[in-house]
Scaffold this motif. Sequence first.
Motif, PDB file in Angstrom:
ATOM      1  N   LEU A   1     -11.101 -13.281   3.522  1.00 27.73           N
ATOM      2  CA  LEU A   1     -10.707 -13.978   4.752  1.00 27.73           C
ATOM      3  C   LEU A   1     -10.955 -13.114   5.988  1.00 27.73           C
ATOM      4  CD1 LEU A   1      -7.381 -15.630   3.549  1.00 27.73           C
ATOM      5  CD2 LEU A   1      -9.554 -16.784   4.007  1.00 27.73           C
ATOM      6  N   CYS A   2     -11.106 -11.786   5.787  1.00 21.70           N
ATOM      7  CA  CYS A   2     -11.379 -10.920   6.933  1.00 21.70           C
ATOM      8  C   CYS A   2     -12.752 -11.217   7.540  1.00 21.70           C
ATOM      9  CB  CYS A   2     -11.274  -9.449   6.544  1.00 21.70           C
ATOM     10  SG  CYS A   2     -12.622  -8.848   5.490  1.00 21.70           S
ATOM     11  N   PHE A   3     -13.626 -11.904   6.799  1.00 20.82           N
ATOM     12  CA  PHE A   3     -14.915 -12.310   7.364  1.00 20.82           C
ATOM     13  C   PHE A   3     -14.726 -13.295   8.524  1.00 20.82           C
ATOM     14  CE2 PHE A   3     -16.365 -10.704   3.298  1.00 20.82           C
ATOM     15  CZ  PHE A   3     -17.633 -10.200   3.559  1.00 20.82           C
ATOM     16  N   SER A   4     -13.561 -13.945   8.580  1.00 23.27           N
ATOM     17  CA  SER A   4     -13.309 -14.901   9.658  1.00 23.27           C
ATOM     18  C   SER A   4     -13.266 -14.232  11.025  1.00 23.27           C
ATOM     19  CB  SER A   4     -11.995 -15.642   9.400  1.00 23.27           C
ATOM     20  OG  SER A   4     -10.897 -14.746   9.434  1.00 23.27           O
TER      21      SER A   4
ATOM     22  N   THR B   1     -13.482   5.122  12.057  1.00 20.59           N
ATOM     23  CA  THR B   1     -12.499   4.273  11.373  1.00 20.59           C
ATOM     24  C   THR B   1     -12.557   4.478   9.871  1.00 20.59           C
ATOM     25  OG1 THR B   1     -12.753   2.601  13.110  1.00 20.59           O
ATOM     26  CG2 THR B   1     -11.715   1.900  11.057  1.00 20.59           C
ATOM     27  N   ILE B   2     -13.763   4.599   9.337  1.00 16.23           N
ATOM     28  CA  ILE B   2     -13.925   4.822   7.894  1.00 16.23           C
ATOM     29  C   ILE B   2     -13.313   6.159   7.485  1.00 16.23           C
ATOM     30  CG2 ILE B   2     -15.618   5.203   6.064  1.00 16.23           C
ATOM     31  CD1 ILE B   2     -17.447   3.227   7.484  1.00 16.23           C
ATOM     32  N   VAL B   3     -13.575   7.192   8.279  1.00 11.97           N
ATOM     33  CA  VAL B   3     -13.039   8.525   7.967  1.00 11.97           C
ATOM     34  C   VAL B   3     -11.515   8.516   7.994  1.00 11.97           C
ATOM     35  CG1 VAL B   3     -12.866  10.901   8.791  1.00 11.97           C
ATOM     36  CG2 VAL B   3     -15.095   9.775   8.713  1.00 11.97           C
ATOM     37  N   ILE B   4     -10.922   7.867   9.004  1.00 14.42           N
ATOM     38  CA  ILE B   4      -9.458   7.801   9.114  1.00 14.42           C
ATOM     39  C   ILE B   4      -8.868   7.049   7.921  1.00 14.42           C
ATOM     40  CG2 ILE B   4      -7.551   6.840  10.448  1.00 14.42           C
ATOM     41  CD1 ILE B   4      -9.225   7.404  12.966  1.00 14.42           C
ATOM     42  N   THR B   5      -9.485   5.928   7.550  1.00 14.26           N
ATOM     43  CA  THR B   5      -9.002   5.150   6.405  1.00 14.26           C
ATOM     44  C   THR B   5      -9.072   5.971   5.128  1.00 14.26           C
ATOM     45  OG1 THR B   5      -9.705   3.064   7.409  1.00 14.26           O
ATOM     46  CG2 THR B   5      -9.371   3.073   5.026  1.00 14.26           C
ATOM     47  N   LEU B   6     -10.169   6.681   4.912  1.00 10.04           N
ATOM     48  CA  LEU B   6     -10.321   7.516   3.716  1.00 10.04           C
ATOM     49  C   LEU B   6      -9.283   8.635   3.701  1.00 10.04           C
ATOM     50  CD1 LEU B   6     -14.215   7.815   3.467  1.00 10.04           C
ATOM     51  CD2 LEU B   6     -12.703   6.508   1.966  1.00 10.04           C
ATOM     52  N   LEU B   7      -9.027   9.213   4.865  1.00  6.48           N
ATOM     53  CA  LEU B   7      -8.041  10.297   4.947  1.00  6.48           C
ATOM     54  C   LEU B   7      -6.653   9.788   4.583  1.00  6.48           C
ATOM     55  CD1 LEU B   7      -7.568  13.260   5.729  1.00  6.48           C
ATOM     56  CD2 LEU B   7      -7.181  12.494   8.076  1.00  6.48           C
ATOM     57  N   VAL B   8      -6.251   8.659   5.171  1.00  7.41           N
ATOM     58  CA  VAL B   8      -4.938   8.078   4.858  1.00  7.41           C
ATOM     59  C   VAL B   8      -4.855   7.696   3.385  1.00  7.41           C
ATOM     60  CG1 VAL B   8      -3.401   6.127   5.320  1.00  7.41           C
ATOM     61  CG2 VAL B   8      -4.584   7.252   7.208  1.00  7.41           C
ATOM     62  N   TYR B   9      -5.929   7.120   2.872  1.00  4.54           N
ATOM     63  CA  TYR B   9      -5.972   6.699   1.466  1.00  4.54           C
ATOM     64  C   TYR B   9      -5.783   7.881   0.519  1.00  4.54           C
ATOM     65  CZ  TYR B   9      -8.296   5.546  -2.958  1.00  4.54           C
ATOM     66  OH  TYR B   9      -8.613   5.414  -4.286  1.00  4.54           O
ATOM     67  N   PHE B  10      -6.547   8.945   0.715  1.00  2.00           N
ATOM     68  CA  PHE B  10      -6.472  10.083  -0.205  1.00  2.00           C
ATOM     69  C   PHE B  10      -5.139  10.817  -0.094  1.00  2.00           C
ATOM     70  CE2 PHE B  10     -11.201   9.804  -0.235  1.00  2.00           C
ATOM     71  CZ  PHE B  10     -11.346   9.663  -1.606  1.00  2.00           C
ATOM     72  N   ILE B  11      -4.578  10.893   1.117  1.00  2.00           N
ATOM     73  CA  ILE B  11      -3.251  11.514   1.263  1.00  2.00           C
ATOM     74  C   ILE B  11      -2.207  10.696   0.522  1.00  2.00           C
ATOM     75  CG2 ILE B  11      -1.411  12.020   2.920  1.00  2.00           C
ATOM     76  CD1 ILE B  11      -3.568  12.816   4.935  1.00  2.00           C
TER      77      ILE B  11
ATOM     78  N   VAL C   1      -7.369  -3.227   3.228  1.00  5.38           N
ATOM     79  CA  VAL C   1      -7.108  -3.621   4.618  1.00  5.38           C
ATOM     80  C   VAL C   1      -7.807  -2.662   5.580  1.00  5.38           C
ATOM     81  CG1 VAL C   1      -5.320  -3.935   6.363  1.00  5.38           C
ATOM     82  CG2 VAL C   1      -4.933  -4.733   4.031  1.00  5.38           C
ATOM     83  N   GLY C   2      -7.719  -1.358   5.291  1.00  7.18           N
ATOM     84  CA  GLY C   2      -8.357  -0.369   6.166  1.00  7.18           C
ATOM     85  C   GLY C   2      -9.857  -0.563   6.254  1.00  7.18           C
ATOM     86  N   MET C   3     -10.492  -0.784   5.103  1.00  5.00           N
ATOM     87  CA  MET C   3     -11.938  -0.987   5.099  1.00  5.00           C
ATOM     88  C   MET C   3     -12.308  -2.389   5.599  1.00  5.00           C
ATOM     89  SD  MET C   3     -13.709   1.606   4.215  1.00  5.00           S
ATOM     90  CE  MET C   3     -13.534   3.210   3.469  1.00  5.00           C
ATOM     91  N   GLY C   4     -11.574  -3.390   5.168  1.00 10.09           N
ATOM     92  CA  GLY C   4     -11.919  -4.764   5.528  1.00 10.09           C
ATOM     93  C   GLY C   4     -11.814  -5.042   7.007  1.00 10.09           C
ATOM     94  N   TYR C   5     -10.807  -4.448   7.674  1.00 11.27           N
ATOM     95  CA  TYR C   5     -10.597  -4.734   9.089  1.00 11.27           C
ATOM     96  C   TYR C   5     -11.055  -3.587   9.993  1.00 11.27           C
ATOM     97  CZ  TYR C   5      -8.060  -8.957   7.964  1.00 11.27           C
ATOM     98  OH  TYR C   5      -7.732 -10.225   7.508  1.00 11.27           O
ATOM     99  N   GLY C   6     -11.748  -2.597   9.418  1.00 15.57           N
ATOM    100  CA  GLY C   6     -12.248  -1.494  10.234  1.00 15.57           C
ATOM    101  C   GLY C   6     -13.447  -1.857  11.084  1.00 15.57           C
ATOM    102  N   HIS C   7     -13.927  -3.075  10.922  1.00 14.99           N
ATOM    103  CA  HIS C   7     -15.142  -3.549  11.575  1.00 14.99           C
ATOM    104  C   HIS C   7     -14.819  -4.519  12.708  1.00 14.99           C
ATOM    105  CE1 HIS C   7     -18.988  -6.116  11.216  1.00 14.99           C
ATOM    106  NE2 HIS C   7     -19.369  -4.962  11.695  1.00 14.99           N
ATOM    107  N   ASN C   8     -13.533  -4.719  12.973  1.00 12.97           N
ATOM    108  CA  ASN C   8     -13.107  -5.837  13.820  1.00 12.97           C
ATOM    109  C   ASN C   8     -13.552  -5.757  15.266  1.00 12.97           C
ATOM    110  OD1 ASN C   8     -11.939  -7.106  11.733  1.00 12.97           O
ATOM    111  ND2 ASN C   8      -9.849  -6.972  12.458  1.00 12.97           N
TER     112      ASN C   8
ATOM    113  N   THR D   1     -16.398  -1.350  -0.866  1.00 17.48           N
ATOM    114  CA  THR D   1     -15.958   0.051  -0.897  1.00 17.48           C
ATOM    115  C   THR D   1     -14.437   0.129  -1.042  1.00 17.48           C
ATOM    116  OG1 THR D   1     -17.818   0.703   0.515  1.00 17.48           O
ATOM    117  CG2 THR D   1     -15.978   2.243   0.343  1.00 17.48           C
ATOM    118  N   GLY D   2     -13.735  -0.717  -0.292  1.00 20.85           N
ATOM    119  CA  GLY D   2     -12.276  -0.764  -0.426  1.00 20.85           C
ATOM    120  C   GLY D   2     -11.843  -1.171  -1.814  1.00 20.85           C
TER     121      GLY D   2
END
Length: 251
Positions: free
Chosen positions: A149-152, A15-25, A66-73, A112-113
């Motif tokens: 709020l993503c900690f909820s 999930t982290i790798v996908i988020t980073l890829l989308v972010y950098f693109i 959002v990608g980093m915050g909710y990548g742990h869900n 990180t986000g």
Amino acid sequence: MKGLIYRELYLIRKTIVITLLVYFIFVAMMSLVCISTYAGNLKGVDGVIETFYPQAYFYAACIALVGMGYGHNDIIQKDYQSRWQLFSYTLPVSDRKIIASKFIVRGILLLTGLVLAILAEVIIAAAAKMPVSADHIKNILILGAVMTLCFSEIPLMLRFKNQNKGAVVTLLATSPFMAACFYFAWRFTKFCMSEAERLYGEVNDKTMAKVLTPYFDKAREICFIIAPFFVVGVIALLYVWSLKEYRRRRY
């Protein structure tokens, strides 16, 4: 507790790798658009940077946070499915440390986000040949505070064991508040339109921006002051709730 933190970070590596890829693109594409306004096919077109730059940094920040915050869900849901949650009750680690490890991982991801969001502002500003905006940085920090709020998701997943159930309950519980927010936004927009008509004789993007800016700046300063207290309060309350849900031993 370090092992628990490493475990969860390892499980969400994709999930982290996908988020980073989308972010950098996305940041690369936005930077190229900015560069094209003075060295490409958008050269000489008026108003592109003024309208595009404020949106580009904001969307990049949303992708990062959002990608980093909710990548742990879905980790807790998978823990229930794999029976890791049951096994965790036998670990020689206190309940507090187990819950704290989940909050630390979520905090690492969110920070990180936040760093990526600020980095996007720096990169896009450099591509647009503009100074880094202090107002944009404040907006990013406020957005990061809201994202606590993503900690909820941690206590919700511990209670319902299923991401879909947690999402449905959250939507139902917050629907009155969201409806009130939409109603306020609609009323405020109508007010700004009437003010733009009264002060400038017409309603368009420029006149609306002139009316909205003072209210927006004031609201940002208030939110910036409140943000640290909001973050600490939200995390403390959610930690206590998560600990309570974990000790219920739902399985």
